[in-house]
Design a protein around this motif. Structure first.
Motif, short mmCIF file in Angstrom:
data_model
loop_
_atom_site.label_atom_id
_atom_site.label_comp_id
_atom_site.label_asym_id
_atom_site.label_seq_id
_atom_site.Cartn_x
_atom_site.Cartn_y
_atom_site.Cartn_z
N ALA A 44 0.83 -1.06 -0.10
CA ALA A 44 -0.03 0.05 0.06
C ALA A 44 0.82 1.23 -0.07
CB ALA A 44 -0.90 0.07 1.12
N GLN A 45 1.98 1.19 0.85
CA GLN A 45 2.76 2.36 0.73
C GLN A 45 3.48 2.58 -0.46
OE1 GLN A 45 5.58 1.88 4.03
NE2 GLN A 45 3.74 1.98 5.63
N LYS A 46 3.76 1.47 -1.14
CA LYS A 46 4.52 1.54 -2.42
C LYS A 46 3.46 2.22 -3.53
CE LYS A 46 6.86 -2.16 -3.37
NZ LYS A 46 7.15 -3.54 -3.94
N LEU A 47 2.04 1.74 -3.42
CA LEU A 47 1.24 2.45 -4.22
C LEU A 47 1.33 4.05 -4.17
CD1 LEU A 47 -2.10 0.32 -3.84
CD2 LEU A 47 -0.64 0.70 -5.97
N ILE A 48 1.38 4.43 -3.26
CA ILE A 48 1.49 5.93 -3.04
C ILE A 48 2.61 6.78 -3.24
CG2 ILE A 48 -0.72 5.95 -1.61
CD1 ILE A 48 1.24 6.60 0.84
N ILE A 49 3.87 6.01 -3.67
CA ILE A 49 4.93 6.62 -3.93
C ILE A 49 5.57 6.36 -5.04
CG2 ILE A 49 5.81 7.06 -1.40
CD1 ILE A 49 7.62 4.55 -1.72
N ARG A 50 4.60 5.39 -5.85
CA ARG A 50 5.12 4.93 -7.15
C ARG A 50 4.84 6.10 -8.40
NH1 ARG A 50 0.27 3.89 -10.06
NH2 ARG A 50 1.73 3.20 -11.79
N ILE A 51 5.49 6.30 -9.40
CA ILE A 51 5.59 7.35 -10.20
C ILE A 51 4.28 6.57 -11.17
CG2 ILE A 51 6.34 8.15 -12.28
CD1 ILE A 51 9.02 8.31 -10.92
N SER A 52 3.24 7.42 -11.60
CA SER A 52 2.32 7.00 -12.31
C SER A 52 2.33 7.63 -13.63
CB SER A 52 0.85 7.61 -11.71
OG SER A 52 -0.35 7.09 -12.40
N CYS B 168 3.46 11.53 -11.93
CA CYS B 168 3.48 12.02 -10.58
C CYS B 168 3.33 10.93 -9.70
CB CYS B 168 2.65 13.32 -10.45
SG CYS B 168 0.92 13.18 -10.62
N THR B 169 3.33 11.09 -8.24
CA THR B 169 3.04 10.18 -7.20
C THR B 169 1.57 10.61 -6.59
OG1 THR B 169 4.03 11.44 -5.35
CG2 THR B 169 5.25 9.80 -6.93
N PHE C 23 10.25 9.42 -1.59
CA PHE C 23 9.06 9.95 -1.99
C PHE C 23 8.67 9.66 -3.35
CE2 PHE C 23 10.88 12.49 1.46
CZ PHE C 23 9.79 12.92 2.27
N ARG C 24 9.52 9.32 -4.32
CA ARG C 24 9.21 8.91 -5.61
C ARG C 24 9.97 7.74 -6.04
NH1 ARG C 24 7.45 12.88 -9.16
NH2 ARG C 24 8.58 11.93 -11.05
N ARG C 25 9.17 6.73 -6.56
CA ARG C 25 10.02 5.56 -7.02
C ARG C 25 9.32 5.01 -8.34
NH1 ARG C 25 9.99 -0.33 -3.12
NH2 ARG C 25 11.21 -1.45 -4.65
#
Length: 1409
Positions: A672-680, A686-687, A1114-1116
């Motif tokens: 879930a944490q990976k979802l909100i910092i992944r680059i879309s 942006c994340t 913050f960005r992945r």
């Protein structure tokens, strides 16, 4: 001249209005005047009326043959110059003139209903009327036309059926956007329609969804029509209902919305409007349905209530034009007659049965019917029954078709299925109709059935219509029945077309403006030339400059729409807008495109459906929240309805994002944490975290999962479970970090991996050897413990440790600053003061670094704006500016300036102390309190403004009363501001009371600068001011300032505290991010040692050009495979969330109450229907039993009479039992064949084939030759004979088949032989009077030129010879070679006297076997 009339109208209209109106009202009135002038000029040019231009008195004195009295004729009509000696004729003496009756009609009584009306000529083109209604009356084009017909006189029907009809008619009109067409008068079926509209209007107060009911009435039969006449139109015309005084005329129905008053120049003549109404209905039926060119036209349906012979003609003609009809059983007369026989085969619908039904339902009126009329009506009813696909009977006592609206729509669908089209085309037409009507229930029950097999491409046109027409229920239905969004938006042309059909909204206006500005043109309203490039630019503006374009601008020459899409990380790929498919490498997300299209128009229902189709649903919901908040902010109407609606929808999407993220966090917190910092890639790279921050979604940031992520980033490589005292102790004794005193996250990961390894080892069991197990476990474990250097670096690079060091350094800075100000502020700076300057320099460098450090890649301008918006940054800048100002003054040689510098530095120390509050916002205890203090300070400023008004008011008044001409500014401020302010805190002045006055406390002439000036004194050196007044002013001031305003301040602060206290935790968690981000990017060394870090950053960034370090916390950016797995898991969690949300909604109290109410209503309706069915069935059985008893009595009489006559025929006819009258014909037709096998099937028509000429009606059972049909008396010719005899060509129908094409053969033969062409001068029909087998002859008379005859003898001989030759022959001899010799002889004759008479040369008779 027309322009002059228009100007006069506008001028006269303006003079009527009062002059004391506001500007807004006056502007609206001016706009209304312009609209009236426009419609008046158009009507005068295009709409005419009819009037009599020749007065000829009728039988009644003073009445013209046109029906109007003499006084209503013009002088030219009374004394005509051109028509002297002529007889009055409607064709010659009625002329068209510009209409003089149009405008708004206002009906008196309750509600003050207003409509539109116009008087039109019966010859007016229907195109002009349709243009008037759609363009000038602003009616939306209909999706359905309902033509209501029936009884023109008042009649009563059962209350249940009446309610059903009214509710069903309004429902179908409201849901489909239909026009209702009636006769427009307040009588009969028109009155029932009006009452239905009245009931709907009373229950629905909003102006939206008003029913369009158009009355087409005859002008000459309207009562009080003089009130509607005005040369310049009436705006409005007052019309009142007067049924008592209408006489033979009729009043307009007050519940209709529009009126077309058809004028033929006569008075008192009913039925004038029928022809124009039919032409108008035909024109409307040819208009395209909806906005797209789908080939589907507006459907028309005829609804029948009650009615008489005229209604039968209307039904018959409508069905001949393929218009479906819905007949309401139980409404009376003709409707019940048709309903009784509708379910019977045509062979069972006999003259006897129709006679019985007419006698039953028409009662006394039946006696006025002639035998020929009944025969004709029987024939028409038989033809109506034969067209079963166009006839629908609404039976109130049946469970199916329980609603009139369903019956109407099912009738249209049934008619569309029977049209000459393939099965697939028929289904697609039905679907287009259902979408246009927005009737999901009809589509589910009639279209999406088990028999119909739909593919996604078949449903794309309907999907587009549903999206553009804002029909979310239909969109959901189509998705459930096979529409694939990926295939639907496979071509970007479709997306361009969707944006071109955006409804009028704020985003559309912005988009059109951007298009025009980009092309260097002023914005033109209504422009729709929009490409995806424009959409991408506008969406990026709404999302923020930190995102990349969703659709990249073109780099090369593309098509006219300049549409291209790009993958920001891999360059752009241009796509033409000509229907090419999307390229696989492009960021192609159809779910996102559909969702974005719905969001920008602020359509919540469609956006909800689009969001369900999105894969990256959390980022999509947060992006929608950001877009809508930005649109609401830019709309300029903070409290407007549209802005409030946008903010409400933004909150809804934030809630959706929270719901899905909660579901994800409950299942797997790490993913879930990976979802909100992944680059879309779908949302501008942006994340989700950054979108939530930009959208100001505080509730999402305050979520425990997001806060856990921030806490993890705050601790860095340290474990979040480490207590504060351990970290502080290690900061002092850093060797403790190597002893295991602190726990690092790497250690926790290794421990979890070890536990996982043990589980895998147990799972593998004894099937593997020890070496294989160790090799497999070693391959799964890639983590190693941190070494000494990594532990040291990770500890001091932790944002938490940085924060503690900076707090300590800041306290040291303040201590040093205080020591310098109080102890060591010398003329020449000491080492402490120099250290203070160096320390401040490090703070200045850090502020500069923060300003230029682009943490998220948003750009310097965005970063500068964000920096200025932060209050703490403003305090930093202010403190630095004051310090530099104080330092400059302090370094001056002048002692005065030196002291000013120290004062500035002292003030600056206060600001630096206030800056401590920003540092402690990270504290869970102090942070919320600091937020409350900030909010209270804003309220305090507002209170100070109110307080200053009372302070200045009282201070100036007191100073003016007590002191005469005080010139010292400092003492003026003291007396007018300072002293009144101190009064609030209890410092009551003594100079307003004579008993406390002391001459030693003041200076008489203001000579002493340390004392105030004395009040005005009298001769006895006593203050002369009115003591009573100053005391009253003081009391009033204390009352308002101390009691009212101070209590108001307490109330405001209490309200603010309570309001903020409920949301303090959320606000604190939201603002915590900024502090974590600041210390995450801050150098590890605290001030003043941070200068070393700044020097290193300067060398790397400026001199070595080293790219900035990316903040992976913050960005992945994920690998493609990992991203696909993560998005699939997110989609699964979204489905779980939606399922649980629906379940919670269904279990809510409101939903249960609503569900219970619906069930109770359905049960009540079912019980009422059951009771009505039982009573109706019982009544029918009793009626049938009575008829059986009556017929049995007649049969017994007949038997007795037959016995008495001893074998002779009885005097009475053998009676037929009613119970079997519906199952058999009369005795003469007992041997008739069944309908499918009967001969002459195509010959049994009331009109001649291919013609509108009516024949003598022959009922179905009387067609056979063996049947006796004495009333049969067909006309010899269906048209009067011409005065010229011409060549006659013919074709006919035989006893069993059609002889077609005879005309063409004979014409060709005559032309070949005579060498000339035939000119047709007459065409008529002849029926065979010998039998009723529908044998007929079509005759065409023509002239052959040049032919001249000289003698009647020759003509007679030729006629006889032709007659002899044209003996009927069998079908097999179908050549005309036997006529050629005679034709040659006939054409070789030398005729004279051209034009005297033209004789018949060819005759084609009735061919028979």
């Amino acid at each position: 001249m027309k322009e002059t009339h228009t100007e006069m109208l506008c001028t006269s209209e303006e003079k009527v209005h009062p002059t004391n109106l506001s500007n807004l009202q006056f502007g609206k009135l001016q706009l209304n005047n312009l609209l009236r002038c426009s419609i008046s000029s158009w009507i005068k040019e295009n709409i005419k009326k009819k009037s009599c231009c020749f007065y000829e008195e009728d039988v009644s004195e003073g009445i013209c043959k046109c029906g109007y009295p003499k006084v209503e004729h013009s002088d030219e009509a009374i004394k005509p110059e051109h028509y002297v000696g002529e007889e009055w004729s409607s064709h010659r003496h009625i002329r068209e003139k510009p209409t003089d009756a149009y405008g708004d009609i206002r009906f008196g009584g309750f509600g003050q209903k207003t409509g539109k009306y116009v008087r039109v000529s019966m010859d007016t083109p229907p195109e002009s009327l349709y243009q008037l209604m759609t363009e000038h009356w602003k009616l939306r084009p209909p999706n359905l036309l309902i033509s209501v017909t029936g009884g023109a006189k008042n009649f009563s029907i059962k209350s249940q059926l009446k309610d059903k009809f009214r509710r069903g008619l309004i429902k179908v009109a409201q849901t489909t956007g239909a026009w209702i067409l009636t006769g427009g008068t307040h009588a009969g079926v028109m009155k029932h329609v009006g009452m239905a509209v009245r009931d709907y209007t009373l229950s629905n107060s909003s102006m939206e969804g008003q029913i369009v009911v158009i009355g087409v009435a005859t002008w000459g039969i309207i009562h009080k029509r003089h009130t509607l006449v005005h040369p310049e139109g009436c705006f409005p015309a007052d019309y009142s209902l007067d049924e008592a005084g209408q006489g033979r005329l009729s009043c307009l129905d007050i519940n209709h919305s529009h009126f077309l008053l058809v004028d033929d120049g006569t008075h008192g003549r009913y039925g004038v409007e029928i022809e124009l109404r039919a032409r108008l209905e035909k024109l409307i039926s040819q208009q395209p349905l909806g906005k797209r060119e789908s080939g589907v036209t507006v459907p028309v349906v005829c609804v029948v209530l009650e009615g008489g012979p005229g209604t039968l003609n209307t039904i018959y003609n409508s069905m001949l034009n393929n218009t479906p009809c819905v007949v309401l059983e139980g409404s009376g007369r003709l409707a019940d007659v048709i309903a009784q026989v509708a379910s019977l085969p045509v062979s069972k619908v006999t003259l006897v049965l129709i006679n019985q039904l007419l006698k039953r339902f028409f009662a006394q009126e039946y006696k006025t019917f002639s035998e020929v009329q009944i025969i004709e009506w029987t024939k028409k009813i038989q033809d109506i029954i034969r067209m079963a696909h166009l006839l629908t009977v609404f039976r109130f006592d049946e469970e199916k078709n329980s609603d009139v609206d369903v019956a109407i729509l099912q009738a249209l669908l049934k008619a569309s299925r029977s049209e000459d089209s393939t099965g697939r085309q028929s289904w697609e037409r039905q679907l287009e109709l259902a979408v246009a009507w927005n009737r999901v229930d009809i589509a589910e029950s009639e279209i999406f059935t088990e028999e119909s097999q739909w593919t996604s491409s078949d449903l794309h046109p309907a999907m587009f219509s549903a999206l553009v027409g804002d029909k979310p229920e239909f969109v959901r239905l189509l998705l459930e029945n096979g529409v694939c969004v990926q295939q639907f938006l496979e071509h970007e042309d479709r997306l361009c077309e969707l944006y071109a059909h955006l409804p009028a909204c704020f985003f559309t206006r912005k988009l059109v403006k951007r298009v025009q500005v980009r092309r260097g043109q002023p914005p033109a309203p209504g422009s729709k030339n929009i490409s995806l490039t424009h959409v991408s630019e506008e969406v990026r503006h709404l999302l923020g400059s930190f995102t990349q374009h969703l659709y990249a601008p073109p780099r090369q020459k593309t098509t006219k729409d300049d549409v291209s899409l790009s993958l920001p990380s891999k360059g752009s790929v241009e796509l033409p807008c000509s229907g090419a498919e999307w390229i696989a490498e492009t960021v192609w997300d159809p779910g996102r495109d559909l969702f974005l299209w719905a969001v920008v128009q602020n359509n919540r229902e469609l956006a909800e459906i689009g969001w369900e189709q999105c894969r990256d649903c959390i980022a999509a919901a947060l992006a929608a929240s950001k877009i809508l908040r930005k649109l609401a902010q830019e709309s300029g109407e903070h409290d407007g309805e549209e802005a409030k609606d946008m903010r409400g929808h933004a909150d809804h999407y934030e809630t959706q994002a929270i719901g899905v993220f909660s579901e994800c966090h409950a299942w797997d917190p790490q993913r879930a944490q990976k979802l909100i910092i992944r680059i879309s890639p779908s949302w501008g790279r942006c994340t989700s975290l950054w979108l939530a921050l930009e959208a100001d979604d505080k509730r999402f940031i305050a979520h425990s999962g997001v806060q856990a992520l921030l806490t993890q980033i705050w601790c860095g490589e340290l474990s979040v479970d480490n207590p504060y005292w351990k970290i502080l102790l290690c900061m002092i004794l850093f060797p403790l970090i190597y002893t295991g005193f602190l726990t690092f996250r790497r250690d926790e990961d290794i421990q979890r991996e070890a536990e996982k390894t043990e589980q895998q080892k147990l799972a593998l069991g004894s099937g593997y050897t020890d070496s294989k197990i160790k090799h497999r476990l070693r391959s799964n474990s890639a983590l190693s413990p941190l070494n000494c250097g990594s532990r040291f670096t990770s500890f001091f690079n932790s944002p938490q440790v940085k924060f503690y060091w900076n707090i300590a350094a800041y306290f040291g800075f303040l201590w040093l600053f205080a020591v310098v100000l109080m102890i060591d502020f010398q003329t020449f700076p000491s080492w402490r003061e120099l250290l203070l300057y160096i320390w401040l320099g490090s703070l200045v460098c850090e502020e500069v670094r923060q300003l230029y450090h682009d943490f998220d890649g948003s750009g310097f301008r965005k970063k500068a704006k964000m920096y200025i918006k932060d209050v703490w940054n403003i305090l930093d800048v202010l403190s630095i500016v004051l310090f530099i100002s104080g330092l400059v003054c302090r370094l001056q040689g002048s002692s005065a300036v030196f002291y000013v510098g120290k004062i500035l530095l002292c003030i600056d120390f206060i600001i630096f102390c206030l800056r401590l509050m920003a540092i402690f916002t990270i504290s869970r205890t102090l942070g919320p309190k600091i937020i409350i203090v900030r909010r209270m300070m804003m309220d305090l400023f507002i209170f100070m403004f109110l307080l200053s008004i009372w302070v200045v008011a009282y201070g100036v008044a007191k100073q003016g009363i007590l002191i005469q001409n005080e010139e010292r500014l400092d003492w003026i401020i003291r007396g007018a501001v300072y002293e009144p302010y101190l009064i609030i805190f209890g410092n009551i002045p003594t100079n307003i009371d004579n008993t406390q006055f002391d001459m030693n406390s003041c200076s008489v002439n203001a000579s002493d600068p340390m004392k105030p000036k004395c009040p005005v004194l009298n001769d006895e050196n006593v203050p002369a001011f009115p003591e009573w007044l100053t005391i009253i002013l003081l009391c009033v001031y204390l009352l308002f300032a101390n009691i009212l305003l101070l209590n108001l301040l307490i109330a405001i602060l209490s309200y603010t505290f309570q309001e903020v206290q409920d949301n303090t935790d959320t606000i604190w968690k939201f603002q915590r991010y900024e502090l974590i981000k600041e210390y995450h990017s801050r150098p590890a060394l605290p001030p003043p040692f941070i200068l070393i870090s700044h020097l290193i950053i300067f060398i790397k960034g400026v001199l070595l050009r080293t790219p900035p370090q990316k903040h992976k916390h913050f960005r992945r950016e994920l690998e493609k495979t990992e991203e696909e797995e993560l998005l699939s898991w997110e989609a699964l969690m979204k489905d779980n969330y939606l399922s649980s949300a629906r379940q919670e909604e269904s279990q809510s109290t409101e939903h249960r109450i609503q569900d219970t109410a619906e069930k109770v209503g359905a049960m009540s309706e079912l019980l009422e229907r059951e009771q009505e069915m039982v009573s109706s069935t019982m009544a029918k059985r009793l009626d049938k039993l009575e008829d059986q008893v009556s017929e049995s009595t007649k049969a017994l009489r007949w038997i007795v009479d037959a016995l008495k006559s001893q074998g002779y025929k009885s005097k009475l006819e053998p009676p037929l039992l009613t119970g079997r009258s519906f199952d058999r014909d009369d005795g003469d037709s007992s041997g008739q064949e069944t309908e499918d096998e009967a001969p002459h099937t195509f010959a049994r028509q009331l009109q001649y084939p291919g013609s509108n000429v009516t024949r003598f009606p022959v009922p179905e059972e009387k067609v056979s030759w063996e049947t006796n049909f004495t009333p049969y008396l067909p006309p010899v010719y269906s048209q009067q004979e011409s005065e010229y005899t011409a060549s006659k060509l013919g074709r006919g129908k035989t006893q069993r088949e059609v002889q077609s094409g005879v005309n063409s053969h004979l014409l060709r033969a005559a032309s070949d032989v005579c060498g000339s062409s035939l000119l047709q001068v007459y065409k008529g029909y002849v029926d065979d009077s010998r039998n009723t087998d529908n044998a007929w002859l079509e005759e065409t008379f023509g002239t052959v030129s040049p032919l001249v005859y000289s003698s009647a003898d020759w003509s007679t001989r030729v006629w006889l010879e032709l007659t002899a030759v044209s003996v009927p022959r069998p079908r097999s001899t179908r050549n005309f070679s036997h006529l050629k010799p005679l034709l040659s002889l006939f054409c070789s004759l030398k005729w004279k006297n051209v034009g005297a008479k033209i004789y018949q040369i060819i005759t084609a008779g009735v061919f028979s076997f």
